[in-house]
Design a protein around this motif. Structure first.
Motif, PDB file in Angstrom:
ATOM      1  N   LEU A  59       1.131  -1.080  -0.321  1.00  0.00           N
ATOM      2  CA  LEU A  59      -0.008   0.139  -0.039  1.00  0.00           C
ATOM      3  C   LEU A  59       0.970   1.232   0.091  1.00  0.00           C
ATOM      4  O   LEU A  59       0.374   2.090  -0.112  1.00  0.00           O
ATOM      5  CB  LEU A  59      -1.250   0.413   1.242  1.00  0.00           C
ATOM      6  CG  LEU A  59      -1.987  -1.223   1.440  1.00  0.00           C
ATOM      7  CD1 LEU A  59      -2.867  -0.941   2.112  1.00  0.00           C
ATOM      8  CD2 LEU A  59      -3.410  -1.331   0.481  1.00  0.00           C
ATOM      9  N   GLN A 170      -3.494  10.105   1.042  1.00  0.00           N
ATOM     10  CA  GLN A 170      -5.285   9.574   2.089  1.00  0.00           C
ATOM     11  C   GLN A 170      -4.605   7.702   1.399  1.00  0.00           C
ATOM     12  O   GLN A 170      -5.242   7.079   2.179  1.00  0.00           O
ATOM     13  CB  GLN A 170      -6.111  10.096   1.531  1.00  0.00           C
ATOM     14  CG  GLN A 170      -6.483  11.691   1.995  1.00  0.00           C
ATOM     15  CD  GLN A 170      -6.521  11.706   3.746  1.00  0.00           C
ATOM     16  OE1 GLN A 170      -6.833  10.260   4.261  1.00  0.00           O
ATOM     17  NE2 GLN A 170      -6.414  13.205   3.568  1.00  0.00           N
ATOM     18  N   ALA A 171      -3.831   7.376   0.768  1.00  0.00           N
ATOM     19  CA  ALA A 171      -4.229   6.218  -0.051  1.00  0.00           C
ATOM     20  C   ALA A 171      -3.400   5.451   0.557  1.00  0.00           C
ATOM     21  O   ALA A 171      -3.544   4.387   1.201  1.00  0.00           O
ATOM     22  CB  ALA A 171      -3.205   6.078  -1.324  1.00  0.00           C
ATOM     23  N   THR A 292      -9.966   7.736   4.432  1.00  0.00           N
ATOM     24  CA  THR A 292      -9.141   7.473   4.718  1.00  0.00           C
ATOM     25  C   THR A 292      -9.275   5.976   4.852  1.00  0.00           C
ATOM     26  O   THR A 292      -9.658   6.035   5.492  1.00  0.00           O
ATOM     27  CB  THR A 292      -7.728   7.798   5.638  1.00  0.00           C
ATOM     28  OG1 THR A 292      -6.177   7.393   5.472  1.00  0.00           O
ATOM     29  CG2 THR A 292      -8.068   8.010   7.154  1.00  0.00           C
TER      30      THR A 292
END
Length: 295
Positions: A59, A170-171, A292
């Motif tokens: 991520l 926010q990822a 988020t």
């Protein structure tokens, strides 16, 4: 309730941060110098979050540059703030750190394009006015800032920049960003120890180790997670003002426990800061909270 949850979490974390000088000074009095204390405490936190960082690697692997910046600014903020609290006067350090609303609001406007309305301008004005009064008003011009003052100011600036970085990506899960911050503080403290700024702590007693472990893995971990989760879920300017309640906690506790005194003018400054914090708290709206991931 969804709108106000980040506010309550951030307020709780702010109380922990406002009282963090208590365990810090107690551990320091047991013979562990400031940088060594930071190195050991954040080393424990970095180790604790390593499994999470590995789990979430897919991520954040595409955001390595941001993660490095978080390590630098977030780690630097924690290092500077903690060191200043250990070696300086609690109230003075906290006030200088909490000049950050100006940087938070300005950074949120210029980098994240966040709107600044009249209530936010009022909040910033009240916060800075209160900090100015607590610092002594115009009398502060009679004595030049010390190196601890400069470290405290730097910690506020770094913290404001770190908040912007947390919101900008926010990822990336909050847990990964917190882990990067912990590793950054650990690495920076290690670099200072290697440079001979202070000696690596040796001969630590059992009581000191126990208090250090409890402080790192419970107090410090909860304070960091709460504050960073909270600031990620609200505008940078708003979070920068709300967490000034940490200053109120520190001022009151330092007055009652450490015997640091405050004048009527300084109490007036504290009241202004409290007003600024509540202006922001009651302005929270659902549609202003970004989405988020936290797991």
């Amino acid at each position: 309730m969804r709108a106000h949850l980040p506010v309550f979490v951030l307020l709780g974390a702010s109380v922990l941060w406002g009282l963090t000088w208590l365990p810090l000074k107690a551990i320091n009095e047991m013979g562990i110098d400031g940088i060594g204390l930071i190195f050991l405490a954040y080393g424990m936190l970095a180790l604790a979050l390593t499994p999470l960082l590995l789990k979430q690697f897919s991520l954040w692997k595409g955001h390595k540059r941001i993660m490095l910046l978080i390590a630098l600014f977030g780690g630097g903020a924690n290092l500077a703030f903690t060191y200043a609290l250990i070696n300086g006067e609690v109230i003075r350090v906290m006030v200088l750190f909490y000049l950050l609303p100006v940087w938070g609001v300005a950074g949120g406007r210029f980098f994240l394009k966040e709107e600044i309305d009249r209530w936010r301008y009022l909040g910033v004005f009240l916060a800075i006015s209160g900090a100015f009064l607590i610092l002594g008003g115009f009398d502060v011009l009679d004595s030049p800032p010390s190196w601890i003052d400069l470290i405290a100011l730097a910690s506020g600036l770094f913290f404001a920049m770190n908040n912007l970085l947390f919101r900008a990506v926010q990822a990336v899960p909050v847990g990964s960003k917190i882990g990067s911050m912990f590793f950054g503080c650990f690495a920076l403290a290690g670099m200072f120890l290697l440079a001979g700024i202070e000696q690596f702590p040796l001969g630590i007693g059992e009581n000191a180790w126990l208090m250090l472990v409890m402080y790192a893995l419970f107090w410090l971990l909860l304070a960091n997670i709460g504050s960073q989760w909270g600031v990620t879920h609200m505008e940078a300017g708003r979070s920068s003002i709300i967490i000034i309640l940490e200053l109120i906690t520190a001022v009151i506790s330092a007055t009652l426990i450490a015997g640091e005194t405050m004048t009527y003018v300084e109490w007036t400054g504290g009241a202004l800061i409290m007003m600024a914090a509540f202006i922001e708290a009651f302005r929270t709206k659902d549609d202003e909270i970004p989405l988020t991931t936290i797991d």
